[in-house]
Design a protein around this motif. Structure first.
Motif, short mmCIF file in Angstrom:
data_model
loop_
_atom_site.label_atom_id
_atom_site.label_comp_id
_atom_site.label_asym_id
_atom_site.label_seq_id
_atom_site.Cartn_x
_atom_site.Cartn_y
_atom_site.Cartn_z
N ASP A 1 31.72 34.75 53.74
CA ASP A 1 30.41 34.79 53.07
C ASP A 1 29.88 36.22 52.94
O ASP A 1 29.16 36.52 51.99
N SER B 1 31.07 37.48 49.75
CA SER B 1 30.73 36.65 48.60
C SER B 1 29.47 37.13 47.89
O SER B 1 29.02 36.50 46.94
N THR B 2 28.91 38.22 48.33
CA THR B 2 27.71 38.78 47.73
C THR B 2 28.09 39.81 46.66
O THR B 2 29.26 40.16 46.53
N SER B 3 27.12 40.30 45.91
CA SER B 3 27.40 41.26 44.84
C SER B 3 27.83 42.61 45.40
O SER B 3 27.52 42.95 46.55
N ILE C 1 25.06 44.92 46.74
CA ILE C 1 24.52 44.55 48.05
C ILE C 1 25.52 44.88 49.16
O ILE C 1 25.17 45.43 50.20
N LEU C 2 26.80 44.55 48.94
CA LEU C 2 27.81 44.75 49.97
C LEU C 2 28.19 46.22 50.16
O LEU C 2 28.46 46.64 51.29
N ASN D 1 29.61 45.99 39.47
CA ASN D 1 29.30 44.58 39.28
C ASN D 1 29.96 44.05 38.02
O ASN D 1 30.27 44.80 37.09
N CYS E 1 34.49 41.48 45.86
CA CYS E 1 33.38 40.75 46.47
C CYS E 1 32.77 39.87 45.38
O CYS E 1 33.26 39.82 44.25
N GLY E 2 31.72 39.15 45.72
CA GLY E 2 31.10 38.26 44.74
C GLY E 2 31.84 36.94 44.65
O GLY E 2 32.50 36.51 45.59
N GLN E 3 31.75 36.31 43.50
CA GLN E 3 32.32 34.98 43.28
C GLN E 3 33.67 35.06 42.57
O GLN E 3 33.92 35.99 41.80
N ASP F 1 33.38 41.59 40.62
CA ASP F 1 32.63 42.57 41.39
C ASP F 1 33.61 43.25 42.33
O ASP F 1 34.45 42.59 42.94
#
Length: 178
Positions: free
Chosen positions: A9, A12-14, A17-18, A48, A91-93, A98
């Motif tokens: 998780d 899994s963030t943008s 942010i990470l 991103n 990262c991300g989805q 991303d």
């Protein structure tokens, strides 16, 4: 402590942010000889999905069709992509590329300023074996938690191609510990 699949998780963030959260973390590579090389991350750039500077997008900001070179960028967070000799962390989805470029890292004796120098300092010789590796489950390349980065400088990214749109060029998506 190293990041594992239980920490998925976090990845899994943008990217924006990470990226600053990776500052102060330890990038680890176990070489063919069994030696573990550890570098503390001090400089990263966030890309991103839809950003024209993103390695997984076209100059118009459209997501590129998956090629062997960009395929890891479309995987789950925590995947490693060796792109042009540089280390990118996904990262991300899934399906949204991303990613975070590791621009600078250091050991106790030296700072490696530049993405190609970081990969060289890690002793990564056969990038194809690590291209697409899951940093959260790999026994060869992983990230350890490290320490708090302290003060962080946020600025524009470097070395962007001429095809990157001006609005993306001006984004403050580079994070450096100071």
């Amino acid at each position: 402590m190293r990041y594992t699949a239980k920490n998925r998780d976090v990845f899994s963030t943008s990217a924006e942010i990470l990226a600053p959260e990776l500052l102060g973390k330890i990038l680890c590579h176990k070489t063919d000889s069994g030696k573990v090389i550890k570098l503390k991350i001090y400089d990263v750039e966030a890309y991103n999905s839809g950003d024209t500077a993103n390695y997984g997008c076209t100059f118009k900001g459209e997501i590129k069709p998956t090629t062997p070179r960009t395929a890891p960028l479309f995987q789950q967070g925590g995947t490693c992509c060796i792109y042009g000799g540089m280390l990118l962390i996904v990262c991300g989805q899934v399906g949204e590329p991303d990613n975070i470029l590791i621009r600078g890292a250091a050991d106790a004796e030296k700072r490696y300023d530049g993405p190609l120098k970081v990969v060289g300092a890690l002793g990564i010789r056969d990038a194809e074996n690590l291209h697409g590796a899951d940093l959260l489950t790999s026994d060869v390349l992983w990230i350890e938690t490290g320490e708090d980065a302290g003060s962080v400088c946020k600025t524009t990214r470097q070395g962007l191609s001429h095809s990157v749109k001006e609005e993306d060029r001006e984004k403050h998506c580079r994070f450096i510990t100071i």
